[in-house]
Design a protein around this motif. Sequence first.
Motif, PDB file in Angstrom:
ATOM      1  N   CYS A 112      71.200  90.643  26.235  1.00  0.00           N
ATOM      2  CA  CYS A 112      69.887  90.692  26.888  1.00  0.00           C
ATOM      3  C   CYS A 112      68.998  89.653  26.224  1.00  0.00           C
ATOM      4  O   CYS A 112      68.429  88.808  26.902  1.00  0.00           O
ATOM      5  N   ARG A 136      74.339  84.079  29.450  1.00  0.00           N
ATOM      6  CA  ARG A 136      72.957  84.515  29.596  1.00  0.00           C
ATOM      7  C   ARG A 136      72.380  84.855  28.221  1.00  0.00           C
ATOM      8  O   ARG A 136      73.127  85.165  27.288  1.00  0.00           O
ATOM      9  N   LYS A 141      61.101  87.439  26.377  1.00  0.00           N
ATOM     10  CA  LYS A 141      61.446  88.748  26.952  1.00  0.00           C
ATOM     11  C   LYS A 141      60.204  89.450  27.513  1.00  0.00           C
ATOM     12  O   LYS A 141      59.231  89.654  26.779  1.00  0.00           O
ATOM     13  N   PRO A 142      60.252  89.847  28.776  1.00  0.00           N
ATOM     14  CA  PRO A 142      59.133  90.605  29.352  1.00  0.00           C
ATOM     15  C   PRO A 142      59.294  92.085  28.996  1.00  0.00           C
ATOM     16  O   PRO A 142      59.915  92.832  29.755  1.00  0.00           O
ATOM     17  N   GLU A 174      65.322  83.320  30.953  1.00  0.00           N
ATOM     18  CA  GLU A 174      64.135  83.643  31.750  1.00  0.00           C
ATOM     19  C   GLU A 174      62.939  82.755  31.413  1.00  0.00           C
ATOM     20  O   GLU A 174      62.697  82.430  30.253  1.00  0.00           O
ATOM     21  N   GLN A 192      65.783  81.718  35.090  1.00  0.00           N
ATOM     22  CA  GLN A 192      65.734  83.083  35.619  1.00  0.00           C
ATOM     23  C   GLN A 192      64.278  83.468  35.819  1.00  0.00           C
ATOM     24  O   GLN A 192      63.462  83.326  34.915  1.00  0.00           O
ATOM     25  N   GLY A 194      62.288  86.783  36.478  1.00  0.00           N
ATOM     26  CA  GLY A 194      62.593  88.208  36.338  1.00  0.00           C
ATOM     27  C   GLY A 194      61.883  89.052  37.378  1.00  0.00           C
ATOM     28  O   GLY A 194      60.953  88.601  38.064  1.00  0.00           O
ATOM     29  N   SER A 195      62.360  90.294  37.447  1.00  0.00           N
ATOM     30  CA  SER A 195      61.806  91.266  38.387  1.00  0.00           C
ATOM     31  C   SER A 195      60.293  91.353  38.363  1.00  0.00           C
ATOM     32  O   SER A 195      59.642  91.410  39.401  1.00  0.00           O
ATOM     33  N   ARG A 196      59.772  91.406  37.141  1.00  0.00           N
ATOM     34  CA  ARG A 196      58.323  91.612  36.994  1.00  0.00           C
ATOM     35  C   ARG A 196      57.524  90.417  37.481  1.00  0.00           C
ATOM     36  O   ARG A 196      56.315  90.501  37.666  1.00  0.00           O
ATOM     37  N   LYS A 219      65.298  87.344  40.555  1.00  0.00           N
ATOM     38  CA  LYS A 219      65.653  88.768  40.558  1.00  0.00           C
ATOM     39  C   LYS A 219      64.715  89.533  41.496  1.00  0.00           C
ATOM     40  O   LYS A 219      63.533  89.181  41.646  1.00  0.00           O
ATOM     41  N   ARG A 249      69.072  93.760  41.227  1.00  0.00           N
ATOM     42  CA  ARG A 249      69.137  94.389  39.905  1.00  0.00           C
ATOM     43  C   ARG A 249      68.639  95.836  39.930  1.00  0.00           C
ATOM     44  O   ARG A 249      68.274  96.401  38.916  1.00  0.00           O
ATOM     45  N   HIS A 284      71.079  96.159  34.496  1.00  0.00           N
ATOM     46  CA  HIS A 284      69.718  96.683  34.696  1.00  0.00           C
ATOM     47  C   HIS A 284      69.676  97.713  35.830  1.00  0.00           C
ATOM     48  O   HIS A 284      68.832  98.593  35.828  1.00  0.00           O
ATOM     49  N   GLU A 310      75.100  92.235  30.956  1.00  0.00           N
ATOM     50  CA  GLU A 310      74.653  92.185  29.561  1.00  0.00           C
ATOM     51  C   GLU A 310      75.816  92.598  28.662  1.00  0.00           C
ATOM     52  O   GLU A 310      76.399  93.684  28.834  1.00  0.00           O
ATOM     53  N   ASP A 321      68.070  96.486  25.242  1.00  0.00           N
ATOM     54  CA  ASP A 321      69.004  96.909  26.300  1.00  0.00           C
ATOM     55  C   ASP A 321      70.445  97.172  25.844  1.00  0.00           C
ATOM     56  O   ASP A 321      71.404  96.954  26.607  1.00  0.00           O
TER      57      ASP A 321
HETATM   58  C1  PEP Z   1      66.868  90.701  31.936  1.00  0.00           C
HETATM   59  O1  PEP Z   1      67.674  90.088  32.660  1.00  0.00           O
HETATM   60  O2  PEP Z   1      67.049  90.917  30.725  1.00  0.00           O
HETATM   61  C2  PEP Z   1      65.659  91.291  32.571  1.00  0.00           C
HETATM   62  C3  PEP Z   1      64.537  91.475  31.900  1.00  0.00           C
HETATM   63  O3  PEP Z   1      65.875  91.612  33.863  1.00  0.00           O
HETATM   64  P1  PEP Z   1      64.884  92.212  35.000  1.00  0.00           P
HETATM   65  O4  PEP Z   1      63.864  91.154  35.225  1.00  0.00           O
HETATM   66  O5  PEP Z   1      65.819  92.428  36.151  1.00  0.00           O
HETATM   67  O6  PEP Z   1      64.319  93.494  34.458  1.00  0.00           O
END
Ligand code: PEP
Length: 355
Positions: A112, A136, A141-142, A174, A192, A194-196, A219, A249, A284, A310, A321
Amino acid sequence: MIIVTRSQVTGAEHRQVIELLQQLAGSQRPISAITMQGRQVICIDGNSLDAQAHAALSQHNAVERIVSTSTPYQLVSRAFQSEDSVIVVGDLPGSPPVTIGGAAPVMIAGPCAVESREQLMEIARAVKDAGAQVLRGGAFKPRTSPYQFQGLGIEGLQLLAEAREATGLPVITEVMEPEMVDVVAQYADILQIGSRNMQNFPLLRAAGSHPSRRPVMLKRGLASTIDEWLLAAEYIVAAGNPNVILCERGIRSFDTHTRNLLDLACVPLLHELTHLPVIVDPSHATGRRELVPTMSRAAIAAGAHGLILETHTDPNSALCDGRQSITPAQLRIITQQTRLVAQIMSDPAVLDYVA
Ligand code: PEP
Ligand code: MN
């Protein structure tokens, strides 16, 4: 609606087409124009031009074709491009590029978060040995809490570049802010989002307009509909970068047994709606490493072009994670099994064998 000009139209002809479109559609309507494979591709929202206006445009000698889409997204739609997009990743001399979107599933694996040089090098070598084609690792990191490990930042990017040199694996990491696209694109082979950040529109535009045209893995947002997701992808493509990969995801649901709900039905649905490659992230999506092998096989059977998994050599001590991280030994088995699943689906001779 999409208007595609002939190749090698002059700047003056291009302007004429835009002006004609503005006259016909009204000057208030936003029009976007990008260059794709030597042609100007001009988009406006909706299909509201009447038959007369449509005819006036199609008769212009700079116009090659007009595509009417019934969807709010245009450039990413199947109506615009019927064949699958295949995205080529990696440009390290001596290492073959990886293609995402073809019949062979692509395995993306790694931790992760990038935690240290030792951790990353050990995992990079182990995932390569287990069959991964892309590494990856998060440098930025979010995290949900500001007190959790936030990643090594630029140092993490440098370590990823070192790991790429050592293994020949292209890397994905990311990017969280528009201002960081430039620096992340200097180190990463795939950006990348990310989702957020799926609807962080300045970030989507920055990733789309970066001159490197680095592939972007987008994502799905935590609670995003498929149309919202495809419109987010449209932002990147409309800004000039056609190299977008979608990643399912998992989405928010009410049950707490799994971290998210893996929406596998979206995979065949996306193949109907878009030409972009689709990969699945069972890590995820489930949050539990014991579910990852089964959902990996299911994702490939559903038609995913690859997986992002991961993977950690010591999941229980991972800084991020660990609960959902598999080991390289598990990755090896998943790689072998999913390769077989993909072969079964693409080889018509298999049916004769079963009969
Ligand atoms: C990740 O890939 O570690 C991650 C933070 O993914 P996601 O944006 O899907 O939560
Ligand atoms: Mn993670």
